[in-house]
Design an enzyme around this catalytic site. Structure first.
Site, short mmCIF file in Angstrom:
data_model
loop_
_atom_site.label_atom_id
_atom_site.label_comp_id
_atom_site.label_asym_id
_atom_site.label_seq_id
_atom_site.Cartn_x
_atom_site.Cartn_y
_atom_site.Cartn_z
N ASN A 11 100.52 39.72 5.11
CA ASN A 11 100.72 41.16 5.32
C ASN A 11 101.13 41.38 6.78
OD1 ASN A 11 99.91 41.83 2.66
ND2 ASN A 11 97.76 41.70 3.26
N GLY A 27 100.32 46.42 5.16
CA GLY A 27 98.91 46.36 4.78
C GLY A 27 98.08 45.43 5.66
N GLN A 28 98.60 45.09 6.84
CA GLN A 28 97.85 44.21 7.74
C GLN A 28 96.71 44.99 8.39
OE1 GLN A 28 100.21 42.36 10.83
NE2 GLN A 28 98.50 41.10 11.54
N HIS A 46 97.70 35.76 9.84
CA HIS A 46 96.92 35.01 8.85
C HIS A 46 97.67 34.96 7.54
CE1 HIS A 46 95.66 39.24 8.81
NE2 HIS A 46 95.45 39.13 7.51
N HIS A 49 97.13 34.49 3.55
CA HIS A 49 96.14 34.50 2.46
C HIS A 49 96.54 33.44 1.42
CE1 HIS A 49 94.45 38.68 3.25
NE2 HIS A 49 95.61 38.78 3.88
N ASP A 55 87.71 34.24 2.82
CA ASP A 55 87.76 35.67 3.10
C ASP A 55 86.39 36.28 2.80
OD1 ASP A 55 90.37 37.85 3.23
OD2 ASP A 55 88.39 38.63 2.64
P1 AMP Z 1 95.00 41.76 5.99
O1 AMP Z 1 94.63 43.02 5.27
O2 AMP Z 1 96.17 41.05 5.42
O3 AMP Z 1 95.09 41.97 7.48
O4 AMP Z 1 93.78 40.78 5.71
C1 AMP Z 1 92.62 40.73 6.49
C2 AMP Z 1 91.61 40.00 5.66
O5 AMP Z 1 90.57 39.56 6.53
C3 AMP Z 1 90.95 40.84 4.57
O6 AMP Z 1 91.17 40.23 3.31
C4 AMP Z 1 89.48 40.86 4.97
O7 AMP Z 1 88.62 40.82 3.85
C5 AMP Z 1 89.37 39.61 5.83
N1 AMP Z 1 88.33 39.61 6.83
C6 AMP Z 1 88.06 40.56 7.74
N2 AMP Z 1 87.05 40.19 8.54
C7 AMP Z 1 86.68 38.96 8.13
C8 AMP Z 1 85.68 38.03 8.56
N3 AMP Z 1 84.84 38.29 9.58
N4 AMP Z 1 85.58 36.85 7.90
C9 AMP Z 1 86.39 36.57 6.86
N5 AMP Z 1 87.36 37.39 6.42
C10 AMP Z 1 87.49 38.58 7.03
#
Ligand code: AMP
Length: 114
Positions: A87, A93-94, A100, A102, A31
């Site tokens: 999420n 909170g997505q 994806h 986590h 991340d």
């Molecule tokens: P969510 O809030 O569950 O949709 O998680 C999205 C996650 O993607 C967050 O933890 C961000 O920090 C991560 N994220 C967004 N853009 C990138 C990227 N280019 N490379 C790696 N992680 C990312």
């Protein structure tokens, strides 16, 4: 690939990411803004907007996502435990519209989440 989807672009190698594992179906990368000492994301290569968009036909894929979380935690040395989070949607909170999972660890997690 979905137009403008940042995770599709990572899976396609169009934008850089710290990829730690990939096969024909899944990609695992770090991340960008880690919320714990270890924070990885596991995505399907195929664009699936969210967990809410999956159905019975996705059972195998969802099982592989979870199994990959176990393998990832093992590879990252998270023997004291880890948390898996998906999420889903605005209230969930997505923030990125590509399914994806986590995997976070390396510190004591708290409950309930915010
Ligand atoms: P969510 O809030 O569950 O949709 O998680 C999205 C996650 O993607 C967050 O933890 C961000 O920090 C991560 N994220 C967004 N853009 C990138 C990227 N280019 N490379 C790696 N992680 C990312």
């Amino acid at each position: 690939m979905a137009d403008g989807c940042i995770f599709c672009r990572i899976a396609g190698g169009e934008i850089p990411a710290q990829i730690v594992f990939q096969d024909e179906e899944l990609v695992v990368f770090r991340d960008l803004a880690p919320k714990a000492p270890t924070h990885l994301l596991i995505i399907p290569r195929r664009h699936v907007a969210s967990l809410a968009e999956t159905g019975p036909e996705d059972r195998e894929l969802l099982g592989k996502l979870l199994q990959r979380a176990v393998e990832t935690a093992r590879q990252e040395g998270l023997e004291k435990g880890f948390r898996t989070v998906i999420n889903t949607g605005p209230d969930g909170g997505q923030t990125v519209g590509h399914l994806h999972l986590h995997v976070v660890g390396g510190r004591q997690m708290t409950w309930p989440p915010g």
